[in-house]
Design an enzyme around this catalytic site. Sequence first.
Site, PDB file in Angstrom:
ATOM      1  CB  SER A 152      -1.123  -0.530   1.044  1.00  0.00           C
ATOM      2  OG  SER A 152      -1.321   0.985   0.698  1.00  0.00           O
ATOM      3  CE1 TYR A 165      -3.687  -2.035   5.179  1.00  0.00           C
ATOM      4  CE2 TYR A 165      -2.734  -0.243   4.335  1.00  0.00           C
ATOM      5  CZ  TYR A 165      -4.184  -1.339   3.921  1.00  0.00           C
ATOM      6  OH  TYR A 165      -4.275  -1.405   2.932  1.00  0.00           O
ATOM      7  CE  LYS A 169      -2.162  -3.670   2.792  1.00  0.00           C
ATOM      8  NZ  LYS A 169      -2.036  -5.127   2.371  1.00  0.00           N
TER       9      LYS A 169
HETATM   10  P1  NAI Z   1     -11.470  -5.645   1.461  1.00  0.00           P
HETATM   11  O1  NAI Z   1     -11.846  -5.583   2.495  1.00  0.00           O
HETATM   12  O2  NAI Z   1     -12.944  -5.119   0.224  1.00  0.00           O
HETATM   13  O3  NAI Z   1     -11.032  -7.227   0.683  1.00  0.00           O
HETATM   14  C1  NAI Z   1     -10.440  -8.335   1.746  1.00  0.00           C
HETATM   15  C2  NAI Z   1     -10.594  -9.197   1.436  1.00  0.00           C
HETATM   16  O4  NAI Z   1      -9.163  -9.666   2.673  1.00  0.00           O
HETATM   17  C3  NAI Z   1     -12.194  -9.546   2.325  1.00  0.00           C
HETATM   18  O5  NAI Z   1     -13.337 -10.387   1.569  1.00  0.00           O
HETATM   19  C4  NAI Z   1     -11.585 -10.451   3.476  1.00  0.00           C
HETATM   20  O6  NAI Z   1     -12.307 -11.415   3.960  1.00  0.00           O
HETATM   21  C5  NAI Z   1     -10.491 -11.032   3.523  1.00  0.00           C
HETATM   22  N1  NAI Z   1      -9.541 -10.986   4.789  1.00  0.00           N
HETATM   23  C6  NAI Z   1      -9.324 -10.555   5.559  1.00  0.00           C
HETATM   24  N2  NAI Z   1      -8.979 -11.116   6.772  1.00  0.00           N
HETATM   25  C7  NAI Z   1      -8.374 -11.813   5.880  1.00  0.00           C
HETATM   26  C8  NAI Z   1      -7.924 -13.329   6.949  1.00  0.00           C
HETATM   27  N3  NAI Z   1      -7.017 -13.612   7.605  1.00  0.00           N
HETATM   28  N4  NAI Z   1      -7.617 -14.104   6.168  1.00  0.00           N
HETATM   29  C9  NAI Z   1      -8.469 -14.759   4.710  1.00  0.00           C
HETATM   30  N5  NAI Z   1      -9.028 -13.430   4.483  1.00  0.00           N
HETATM   31  C10 NAI Z   1      -8.641 -12.220   4.542  1.00  0.00           C
HETATM   32  O7  NAI Z   1     -10.412  -5.105   0.712  1.00  0.00           O
HETATM   33  P2  NAI Z   1      -9.835  -4.973  -1.181  1.00  0.00           P
HETATM   34  O8  NAI Z   1      -9.673  -3.170  -1.099  1.00  0.00           O
HETATM   35  O9  NAI Z   1      -9.854  -5.347  -2.341  1.00  0.00           O
HETATM   36  O10 NAI Z   1      -8.716  -4.754  -0.047  1.00  0.00           O
HETATM   37  C11 NAI Z   1      -7.350  -5.998  -0.999  1.00  0.00           C
HETATM   38  C12 NAI Z   1      -5.987  -5.818  -0.552  1.00  0.00           C
HETATM   39  O11 NAI Z   1      -5.418  -4.741  -1.171  1.00  0.00           O
HETATM   40  C13 NAI Z   1      -6.065  -6.017   1.195  1.00  0.00           C
HETATM   41  O12 NAI Z   1      -4.974  -6.397   1.192  1.00  0.00           O
HETATM   42  C14 NAI Z   1      -5.571  -4.349   0.970  1.00  0.00           C
HETATM   43  O13 NAI Z   1      -5.304  -3.771   2.244  1.00  0.00           O
HETATM   44  C15 NAI Z   1      -5.220  -3.775  -0.342  1.00  0.00           C
HETATM   45  N6  NAI Z   1      -5.220  -2.825  -0.321  1.00  0.00           N
HETATM   46  C16 NAI Z   1      -6.337  -1.758  -0.931  1.00  0.00           C
HETATM   47  C17 NAI Z   1      -6.352  -0.871  -1.376  1.00  0.00           C
HETATM   48  C18 NAI Z   1      -7.610  -0.631  -1.630  1.00  0.00           C
HETATM   49  O14 NAI Z   1      -8.050   0.733  -2.195  1.00  0.00           O
HETATM   50  N7  NAI Z   1      -9.421  -1.202  -1.871  1.00  0.00           N
HETATM   51  C19 NAI Z   1      -5.066   0.324  -0.957  1.00  0.00           C
HETATM   52  C20 NAI Z   1      -4.037   0.096  -1.023  1.00  0.00           C
HETATM   53  C21 NAI Z   1      -3.997  -1.332   0.234  1.00  0.00           C
END
Ligand code: NAI
Length: 291
Positions: A152, A165, A169
Amino acid sequence: MSIRYDGQVAIVTGSGQGLGRSHAIELAKRGAKVVVNDLGGATDGTGGSSEAAKAVVAEIEAAGGEAIANGANVAKYDEVEAMVQQAMDKWGRIDILVNNAGILRDKSFAKGSLEDFKMVLDVHLMGSINCTKAVWGIMREQAYGRIVMTTSSSGLYGNFGQTNYGAAKAGIAGLMRCLWLEGLKYGITVNVLAPTATSRMTTDILPEDMQENFPPEAVSPPIVYLCTDNAKDISGRQFLVGGNAVSLLSWQVTPIAKRDLSDGIWGVEEIGELMDASRENWPPINPMRGG
Ligand code: NAI
């Protein structure tokens, strides 16, 4: 150039929704057999449900693809090992790992608890380590592997209220920067990607008028490309992706002072003057915002 993954197996963690879902669907559309992993908890990591992962599997199957749902918590190595075994039992190989699962527990450093810190580090950093460790031996034996981890901008150049976080990251980026070297002779590439996309994680953060310009689907193409055989020479890199823009983030070294040791070690006053004088040449801490 038509990119296909027929005969290949991919694990995408946290792919029950958001970015992971989009990556899993794109890989499956192009012939990969996909493990749709998701713990199914809330954004802060509490709770759990297998519904989201199952729904994505149903979506992939309805489009003619092949996928299995898995509810492993990536922070728990025994569950991750069982997930990898599930894929090996079913399909006999693992070619692609996208470490994407993540949670948020944003608080200022003063207000955040050590428990929040541990939880965020466990899911992001240990989660990425656990999944990578569990497939590494398989990929080495196959002499083929593609690993993309999700970092991130908060970890690469900082953000207020995200110390836990950001630390996690940045750790993922550090893991990649060493690991890719160990993958070289085994045909394994390792890269990180810092996305920006509208998801449940960012609906409160991204201004409303920006949200429709940052669909998760716009982040998947570079990830999917990095997972192809064609990208065998791209490893050890950090990409910023969002809103249909793709950038490479590289290090920049700004020389400040150097002289031969025989001329004496720099005095504190001397080096202080040189540091102050060179500051106008220092690049911004956050290259996206400047300053
Ligand atoms: P989101 O919350 O929609 O998806 C994250 C998914 O990870 C969820 O479905 C959740 O159930 C799953 N998850 C969480 N903990 C878990 C675990 N211990 N074991 C298995 N699954 C688990 O979030 P998003 O935005 O799709 O994020 C995806 C990745 O991208 C994350 O790593 C986030 O930190 C990263 N990210 C996202 C950004 C954005 O703009 N959306 C910005 C920077 C990084």
